[in-house]
Design a protein around this motif. Structure first.
Motif, PDB file in Angstrom:
ATOM      1  N   HIS A   1       1.012  -1.036   0.038  1.00  0.00           N
ATOM      2  CA  HIS A   1      -0.052  -0.031  -0.097  1.00  0.00           C
ATOM      3  C   HIS A   1       1.040   1.231  -0.094  1.00  0.00           C
ATOM      4  O   HIS A   1       1.652   1.602   0.875  1.00  0.00           O
ATOM      5  N   LEU A   2       0.807   1.928  -1.051  1.00  0.00           N
ATOM      6  CA  LEU A   2       1.739   3.225  -1.376  1.00  0.00           C
ATOM      7  C   LEU A   2       1.453   4.248  -0.436  1.00  0.00           C
ATOM      8  O   LEU A   2       2.091   5.237  -0.416  1.00  0.00           O
ATOM      9  N   GLY A   3       0.147   4.447   0.155  1.00  0.00           N
ATOM     10  CA  GLY A   3      -0.220   5.621   1.007  1.00  0.00           C
ATOM     11  C   GLY A   3      -1.317   5.924   0.544  1.00  0.00           C
ATOM     12  O   GLY A   3      -2.154   5.597  -0.431  1.00  0.00           O
ATOM     13  N   HIS A   4      -2.024   6.994   1.225  1.00  0.00           N
ATOM     14  CA  HIS A   4      -3.448   7.448   0.839  1.00  0.00           C
ATOM     15  C   HIS A   4      -3.374   8.862   0.002  1.00  0.00           C
ATOM     16  O   HIS A   4      -4.401   9.522   0.097  1.00  0.00           O
ATOM     17  N   GLY A   5      -1.970   9.332   0.171  1.00  0.00           N
ATOM     18  CA  GLY A   5      -1.848  10.707  -0.406  1.00  0.00           C
ATOM     19  C   GLY A   5      -2.461  10.859  -1.737  1.00  0.00           C
ATOM     20  O   GLY A   5      -2.189  10.292  -2.794  1.00  0.00           O
ATOM     21  N   ASN A   6      -3.515  11.930  -1.866  1.00  0.00           N
ATOM     22  CA  ASN A   6      -4.164  12.148  -3.209  1.00  0.00           C
ATOM     23  C   ASN A   6      -3.036  13.097  -3.881  1.00  0.00           C
ATOM     24  O   ASN A   6      -2.702  14.173  -3.432  1.00  0.00           O
TER      25      ASN A   6
END
Length: 502
Positions: free
Chosen positions: A256-261
């Motif tokens: 999971h590479l992250g939640h950053g939009n």
């Protein structure tokens, strides 16, 4: 149509709840589950777990509908939970709204025997019986529904083999293909992503006895994702690591590479587009082989050949033109459009070639502010990658299909790429500009057709709101002299509304 039933052993309330959550991930609108079993068998536990999973809220209050008979929930799929224990006769079913609920979402029915076979649709019979210290659960019903249930159970087995058999699975999203995604969470383990991508069948032959997917070289399994993802990481791109794989079943457990939009409140952030362009420049400076190792064998990355380029561009004449004009495109019109694109594609023979990620734009880029340098851009969608003109991905970024990119930001993004490439050494700017314009026009012609197709074939009208943006991009791209044949065709046939051509 029925299939062989599914039988499994479930020991304990925790396992029953986990099964309910797994079932929720298999459900679609129109599904009716008839839960049978004695008092205390676990019907309500199973139903409650399904409802909580569909609602995305494990703490949702889900009371038994024993006295109210039905209880409705607004969730990812609307759910109607019914308990028929207290109905006097099947005639009372009409007042409960089961048929209407099944048209909109999912219906879960306890004590279905009281309906005497009058449940809506094609119910799946879920029978819960005592077995040792637990319960034996049998599913019997339509083959197409049982196949989805079996797939979800197979995913649980896959996770168990990866050491995450007790993890929580949370629906993430599905895309326009057969792929679906889940977040996988387990204590003391980083959040991971489950990619569920069964091999997709080919459609009907449309040209030279080949289906569209083969001509356009669309990935038909997860093998390309694994092979290309590994190669991207080796070359410094932040593509997700793969923690477990089953190539035959089409299952991957990935980082999971992250939640950053990548966007900020739905708007483009110039600095992020600038950095994403520099990521491409750094990547394109490195050789990329067409043959990659994967799963003990090799994967050959297809070429973005003329057949693929033109059949994608023809989505405009296949789908967009009939929508725009209100009538099918004539054979003469289609032939003229195809001839224009063939003239344009002649100019790509000398274009720089590299891996074309193909959808390098905001929905598939993750902003990672906690990282540094080029690693702040995560790349998550590349299974359809081809070897073709490297300018394609720059055009995909600078004319982002999902957000308005004004000409100034487009130019700034493109300039960032060119500056980075020139800093690496000799770079053919004129050749790049030509290839950029051609690929931008080809991509936006394709997207005009795809967005109309999603509306008309797949009943997804939300994509129509993007058409004005894509028409504007298309008009920008065909203004380049390299696109003169296509521009003349567009002008001669009045394809772009005046406001779009400005």
């Amino acid at each position: 149509m029925t299939s062989e039933n599914i039988t499994l052993q479930v020991d304990g309330e925790t396992a029953m709840s986990r099964l309910g959550a797994d079932l929720a991930l298999a459900l679609k609108a129109g599904d009716v589950l008839a839960l049978s079993g004695d008092l205390g068998a676990g019907k309500s536990t199973l139903a409650r777990a399904m409802i909580c999973a569909l609602a995305g809220n494990p703490d949702l209050d889900v009371p038994s509908p024993t006295f109210t008979l039905v209880q409705e929930y607004q969730a990812r799929l609307p759910v109607l939970h019914a308990d028929l224990y207290r109905i006097g006769s099947p005639d009372e079913l009409d007042e409960l709204g089961l048929d209407e609920a099944a048209e909109r979402g999912v219906v879960l029915v306890e004590w279905p025997e009281r309906a005497e076979g009058n449940l809506p649709g094609n119910p799946v019979a879920v029978t819960i019986e005592p077995s040792g210290k637990g319960r034996r659960i049998t599913f019997d019903g339509p083959a197409f529904t049982l196949a989805r249930i079996q797939r979800s159970l197979a995913i649980r087995d896959f996770l168990a083999e990866a050491g995450q058999g007790e993890a929580d699975r949370i629906f993430m999203f599905g895309d326009a293909s057969t792929r679906a995604y889940e977040t996988i969470t387990q204590p003391d383990t980083p959040i991971r992503i489950l990619m569920d991508a069964p091999k997709r069948p080919d459609g009907p032959p449309i040209r030279n006895n080949k289906p569209y997917s083969q001509i356009a070289h669309l990935a038909e399994s997860v093998t390309p994702f694994v092979a290309i993802g590994n190669a991207l990481r080796q070359r410094g791109l932040a593509a997700p690591a793969i923690h477990a794989e089953d190539l035959d079943q089409g299952l991957l457990l990935i980082e999971h590479l992250g939640h950053g939009n990548f966007l900020d409140d739905g708007k483009p952030v110039a600095e992020r587009y600038h950095l994403a362009a520099e990521v491409l420049a750094a990547f394109h400076a490195q050789p990329f082989p067409a043959t990659l190792p994967v799963g003990g064998g090799t994967y050959v990355v297809p070429a973005y050949d003329r057949d693929a380029l033109t059949i994608e561009a023809e989505l405009l004449s296949d789908w967009y033109l009939p929508y725009f004009t209100g009538k099918p495109a004539s054979d003469t019109l289609r032939a003229a459009y195809g001839a224009a694109w063939n003239q344009v594609c002649d100019q790509l023979d000398t274009a720089e070639k590299h891996l074309v990620i193909r959808d390098y734009h905001s929905p598939n880029l993750i902003w990672r502010p906690e990282e540094s340098g080029l690693n702040r851009i995560g790349v998550i969608d590349f299974q359809d990658a081809l070897i073709g003109p490297s300018a394609y991905d720059v055009a995909s970024l600078a004319m982002d299909a999902r957000v308005d990119i004004d000409p100034a930001l487009e130019a700034w993004t493109k300039a960032a790429y060119v500056a980075a490439r020139k800093a690496q050494g000799t770079f053919d700017v004129e050749g790049f500009e030509r290839a950029y314009a051609i690929m931008a026009a080809q991509r936006n012609a394709k997207i005009l057709g795809i967005f109309v197709r999603l509306n008309e074939r797949d009943s997804k009208p939300v994509y129509l709101k993007h058409l004005p943006r894509i028409r504007s991009y298309f008009a920008r791209a065909i203004a380049h002299p390299a696109l003169d044949p296509v521009r003349r065709f567009v002008e001669d046939n009045g394809i772009l509304a005046p406001a779009d051509a400005r």
